[in-house]
Design an enzyme around this catalytic site. Sequence first.
Site, short mmCIF file in Angstrom:
data_model
loop_
_atom_site.label_atom_id
_atom_site.label_comp_id
_atom_site.label_asym_id
_atom_site.label_seq_id
_atom_site.Cartn_x
_atom_site.Cartn_y
_atom_site.Cartn_z
N TYR A 1 0.90 -1.21 -0.15
CA TYR A 1 0.01 0.13 0.12
C TYR A 1 0.81 1.20 0.05
O TYR A 1 2.02 1.15 0.23
CB TYR A 1 -0.84 -0.25 1.29
CG TYR A 1 -0.38 0.36 2.58
CD1 TYR A 1 0.48 -0.40 3.28
CD2 TYR A 1 -0.39 1.63 3.30
CE1 TYR A 1 1.28 -0.04 4.35
CE2 TYR A 1 0.18 1.95 4.28
CZ TYR A 1 0.95 1.06 4.93
OH TYR A 1 1.54 1.45 5.97
N LYS A 36 6.49 -2.25 2.07
CA LYS A 36 5.37 -1.55 2.60
C LYS A 36 4.29 -2.29 2.57
O LYS A 36 3.33 -2.22 1.78
CB LYS A 36 5.35 0.11 2.06
CG LYS A 36 4.09 0.84 2.60
CD LYS A 36 4.20 2.25 2.14
CE LYS A 36 3.23 3.29 2.97
NZ LYS A 36 3.43 3.34 4.38
N LEU A 54 11.29 1.30 6.84
CA LEU A 54 10.56 1.56 5.67
C LEU A 54 11.74 2.86 5.10
O LEU A 54 11.85 3.90 5.80
CB LEU A 54 9.37 2.17 5.80
CG LEU A 54 8.29 2.21 4.69
CD1 LEU A 54 7.95 1.11 4.00
CD2 LEU A 54 7.02 3.42 4.95
#
Length: 285
Positions: free
Chosen positions: A32, A149, A206
């Site tokens: 996402y 992610k 991330l």
Amino acid sequence: MSIVYLNGTFLPMQQATISPMDRGFLFGDGIYEVIPSYGGKFVGFKAHIERLKSGLAELMIREPEIDWYAMLSSLVAQNGSGDLGLYLHVSRGADERRFHAYSDPTKVSPTVYAFTFQIGSEPIADPAKTKRYRCGMTEDKRWRRCHIKSTALLGNVMHFQEGQSAGLDEMILYNAQGQVTEASACNVFMVKQGVVYTAPLDDQLLPGITRALVINILAKYSDIEVREEFFDKSELLAADEVWITSSSKEIVPVIEVAGQKIGHGEPGAIWCRAQKLFSDHKYEY
Ligand code: PDD
């Protein structure tokens, strides 16, 4: 009424349905993005789509043939073009049986879902008006593929909830060596003697788009030095400033971590310069 996009169609959110056999639902098998859009203008659009593509490639999910910009621009327009966050989700799709191995991509098409949500007005570099966060700190108990992610966010959700249950805004995470990696839904920066530090990219965090924008904007438009180096939790507590960053928040000053005041317990001077530069230049990327 909120309009969403699902597999090629724009429709009211209440009418959007997916199969319970969707691997996003059964396994969290998907990717996402959250992309901010203020008054119809996206922040970091290209970088978000590049990260989406690299996540899909790593998971061997076939990239759907969609003009992402046209689809998401239309979604924003259909939802009033205000200050919106865009949630974009691509799962591997719905298979006939629950089987751990990746589905055959010639038989199963990815599910693509996008919706908008109110993101609040654009952050501004004003110490009196900015959000200021109080954070906890805990050992990162998630997996070692945090650079993806993934929609499989239970580890993040559980860390975030630890903070919420303690009345805190975020949880800053450190690894088994005590190095600060990121937070449950944000990247982390600290400032010490005028130098800005953030953890280098690896599988423990991330590659945040806001993180990258902060690094690029400070390098291009200021003389503030940014070092991508690990720092440990005791260095974080002794920092002059701590910030967290994410697409929906930009740069938020953290005034307290684990019950200890950071610096003077107020948004710092370098935060103010960084957020001002971010506001001035974020649409260039
Ligand atoms: N969270 N680290 C984690 C674990 C995150 O979930 C996020 C973003 C970030 C910051 O990344 P970016 O700058 O690209 O938004 C770092 C999003 C906003 C979310 O899950 O809602």
